[in-house]
Motif scaffolding. Structure first.
Motif, short mmCIF file in Angstrom:
data_model
loop_
_atom_site.label_atom_id
_atom_site.label_comp_id
_atom_site.label_asym_id
_atom_site.label_seq_id
_atom_site.Cartn_x
_atom_site.Cartn_y
_atom_site.Cartn_z
N ILE A 255 47.69 41.17 38.14
CA ILE A 255 48.97 40.50 37.90
C ILE A 255 48.72 39.20 37.13
CG2 ILE A 255 50.94 39.36 39.00
CD1 ILE A 255 50.48 41.34 41.40
N GLY A 256 47.77 38.41 37.61
CA GLY A 256 47.45 37.15 36.94
C GLY A 256 46.97 37.37 35.52
N ALA A 257 46.18 38.41 35.31
CA ALA A 257 45.69 38.71 33.96
C ALA A 257 46.85 39.12 33.06
CB ALA A 257 44.63 39.82 34.02
N MET B 113 49.90 38.13 33.39
CA MET B 113 50.73 36.95 33.13
C MET B 113 50.10 36.05 32.07
SD MET B 113 51.68 36.23 37.11
CE MET B 113 52.16 34.51 36.98
N THR B 114 48.83 36.31 31.73
CA THR B 114 48.12 35.41 30.81
C THR B 114 47.47 36.15 29.64
OG1 THR B 114 46.18 35.54 32.28
CG2 THR B 114 47.65 33.65 32.56
N GLY B 115 48.05 37.28 29.23
CA GLY B 115 47.63 37.84 27.95
C GLY B 115 47.06 39.24 27.94
N LEU B 116 46.67 39.79 29.10
CA LEU B 116 46.13 41.16 29.09
C LEU B 116 47.24 42.16 29.46
CD1 LEU B 116 42.62 40.79 30.79
CD2 LEU B 116 43.13 41.04 28.36
N SER C 191 57.67 34.28 33.11
CA SER C 191 56.54 35.21 33.02
C SER C 191 57.00 36.62 32.71
CB SER C 191 55.76 35.23 34.34
OG SER C 191 56.62 35.44 35.43
N SER C 192 56.14 37.34 32.00
CA SER C 192 56.30 38.79 31.97
C SER C 192 54.98 39.34 32.50
CB SER C 192 56.62 39.30 30.57
OG SER C 192 55.61 38.92 29.67
#
Lengths: 334, 342
Positions: B75-77, B79-82, B116-117
């Motif tokens: 989820i964090g990844a 939210m930050t580009g992956l 966020s997406s």
């Protein structure tokens, strides 16, 4: 307190500004809860400002941060403007999350704040994911996650520390140890020292015994950040600090779970007073200059409260937005 | 066109997506060794190697056995580009990461006012009917239908699995896939060129005019078989596969019931609060005036899955149970048919 020679004067003064913003913002928020302007409750970071700001200032633009229920200090520490934060606490259209998150769920992506979390521990792996994306995409950024001494006993922390260590991800696990998981003295429910757990995952663990010293926090976190940027993986930093107020505003606990001697010891170590004195003693700023900064931040907080109170309520239709990124049929959804 | 198995189609969709976009990664337990058969490289394996050889270990990552951290990290990844594809293997393992699904994946975009997406796909497979016992046999998609903010696909064929998975990977929202292991080997013709199937569009697998039969996931082929049985007895079944459960194409189902006046829903999940219950409620609301018989649900019984091969099969919908339900709602018609034949 030893003032770091590596830091520019403006950076040092910015640290004090951000600590003051947190203090005065939270004092104001507390009053606004009491007077009914802020629905529900808030958890203040009053007393813990050095621990928050020392960590956030060790990050740079482009880095990411996730936080927890003690939630206002973290985005303020990252540099988030106060108006939209206060408007969010009040539930206004101008809130940083459009009035849909509230105190517990602040996020300001513009400053790398990926989100606070009402569920303790829940946002820890989110920071690990930000570290993973940095590594996979080859981007020079790190992620820091704040969690408390109570959350240090959540299983997800250890899954996350292990994964971050195995992948050598650029992540800083920052434990804000204020000695209490709400009313429970954490040493009574915690085996061993939190910092020592880092060794079990093959990562450095550093404890900052005086978390009221913003320089000490900064130095410890900056070292962990440097290590992460060099590709050497995650670190655990445990910062010993103290919350000056109750767990949450308005909460009344009949048992006196924190003794007065302890409270006196810590409240005498006010991080903002300590840093002000150290800056003056080191000749970085005069008392008059520090007074001017305090007045400036006091005005900023006044302005943010007025901004929040004068802002319009969100339109009711806003409640139905942002479920998905693409169009969805409200008839089906509701 | 090429003939492809259901699981081969999933692997092919993953390979296409990995080739098309460097932000797509696959993480999960045992993905490097292709233990579950979707990271092996398919037919081109001999020339191109498996996914690790094709895409490298930076993008194909084994994880520790830590579902909560795997899901949260993805989820964090996201939210930050992956755009991670998370292979969780057994659907029962999703419970280990419940907080991350419900409180992070589903809520972050909404709570943070759209900042966020979260373009992440959580793949899991329902290993039911295979004598793996109660811990490995769950079909838990209805629990997640009850969580706003998660999209859910449950394909019943190779063609749908491939096209839906490509759409899932393209989606900027979290998607859960529930794959039917009993269908892994089922073959279907699949276009050679890349294609995508939109979410929220049901597929009418058989047209008919007497009764609408909705089949979810592994119950869809059984519904088609039951329709075949009933055709021989003069009952014309319209068989619909919703394909995605969130969003759910209620329009296609309601229009069909307006035509047929009867509805049978078959699904492998438990009956209480299942997809069938939701579909039945929507139809009762929108097409009550057209119904000439009660709505029948054919679901897994509300009990645990026993291990023994002598015990397990009777828990789930079968061709016979679906036939019996169709008979029940078409009793008048069958009597008329019997009189005509007699």
């Amino acid at each position: 307190m030893k003032i770091s020679e590596k830091l520019a004067r403006e950076t040092l003064l910015e640290m004090q500004r951000r600590m003051l913003r947190i203090r005065l913002f939270d004092e104001r928020a507390s009053k606004m809860v009491k007077r009914g302007y802020i629905p529900g409750t808030v958890h203040t970071s009053i007393g813990q400002e050095a621990q928050v700001v020392g960590a956030c200032m060790a990050l740079k633009s482009g880095d990411h941060m996730t936080g927890n229920h003690r939630s206002h200090g973290h985005p303020i520490g990252m540099g988030s403007p106060l108006g939209p934060l206060m408007a969010e606490l009040v539930g206004k259209a101008t809130g940083v999350c459009k009035g849909k998150g509230g105190s517990l769920h602040l996020a300001d992506y513009a400053v790398g704040s990926l989100g606070e979390s009402g569920i303790t521990g829940s946002s820890i792996p989110i920071a690990v994911g930000a570290g993973l994306s940095a590594q996979v995409l080859g981007e020079d950024r790190v992620a820091l996650t704040f969690f408390g001494d109570g959350t240090a006993n959540q299983g997800v922390l250890y899954e996350s520390m292990n994964l971050a260590s195995a992948y050598k991800l650029p992540v800083i696990f920052l434990c804000e140890n204020n000695f209490y998981a709400l009313s429970t003295p954490s040493h009574t429910v915690t085996g061993g020292r939190i910092v020592d757990r880092a060794a079990g995952f093959g990562m450095p663990g550093v404890r900052v015994d005086d978390g009221q010293d913003v320089m000490a926090v900064y130095d410890a976190v900056a070292e962990a950040v440097d290590r992460a940027r060099r590709g050497e993986g995650p670190s655990l930093v445990e910062v010993m600090t103290y919350r000056f107020r109750e767990h949450s505003e308005g909460l009344r606990i009949n048992v006196d779970y924190r003794n007065s001697e302890e409270k006196q010891f810590w409240t005498a170590r006010d991080p903002i007073v300590l840093f002000r004195e150290a800056l003056i003693a080191a000749g970085i700023a005069t008392a008059a200059e520090m007074d001017a900064i305090e007045a400036e931040i006091a005005q900023e907080v006044e302005d943010c409260a007025s901004f929040a109170l004068e802002s319009p309520d969100p339109e009711p239709s806003v409640a139905f937005e942002h479920l998905f990124t693409d169009a969805y049929d409200l008839e089906d959804v509701l | 066109m090429s003939v492809m198995t259901y699981i081969g189609a999933i692997g092919a969709a993953q390979q296409e997506a990995m080739s098309a976009d460097p932000r797509v990664i696959i993480i999960g337990e045992d993905v490097e060794a292709n233990v579950y058969g979707t990271t092996g490289g398919g037919k081109q394996r001999a020339e191109q190697g498996d996914f690790v050889q094709q895409f490298g270990k930076n993008r194909i990552r084994n994880t520790p056995i830590s579902e909560e951290a795997i899901v949260g990290t993805a989820i964090g990844a996201a939210m930050t580009g992956l755009r991670p594809i998370v292979d969780l293997s057994y659907s029962s393992f999703l419970y280990m990461a419940m907080d991350q699904f419900v409180n992070q994946a589903a809520k972050n975009r909404y709570m943070f006012g759209g900042q966020s997406s979260i373009p992440v796909v959580f793949r899991s497979a329902m290993f039911y009917g295979l004598n793996t016992g109660a811990h490995h046999s769950d079909r838990p998609y209805p629990m997640f239908m009850n969580v706003p903010g998660l999209k859910i696909m449950a394909p019943a064929s190779a063609y749908d699995a491939k096209g839906l998975l490509r759409s899932a990977i393209d989606s900027d929202d979290p998607v859960l896939t529930f794959e039917a292991v009993p269908l892994w080997g089922a073959k279907e013709e699949v276009p050679d060129e890349e294609y995508r199937i939109p979410f929220g569009v049901a597929r009418t697998r058989r047209e008919g005019c007497d009764v609408t039969v909705v089949g979810v996931s592994g119950s869809l082929p059984l519904a088609l078989q039951a329709a075949e049985d009933m055709a021989a007895r003069g009952v014309s079944c319209e068989v619909i596969d919703p394909r995605t459960l969130v969003p759910l194409d209620t329009g296609t189902i309601v229009r069909s019931v307006l035509k047929t006046g009867r509805l049978v829903i078959a699904e492998p999940a438990h009956r209480t609060c299942g997809a069938a219950a939701e579909i039945a409620a929507v139809v009762a609301d929108k097409a009550q005036h057209a119904l000439v018989a009660p709505i029948k649900r054919v679901c897994a019984l509300n009990m645990q899955v026993p291990f023994s091969p002598a015990l397990e099969a009777q828990i789930y919908p079968t061709r016979e149970r679906i036939v019996a339900a169709i008979e029940a709602v078409c009793a008048d018609q069958l009597n008329a048919e019997n009189r005509r034949v007699g």
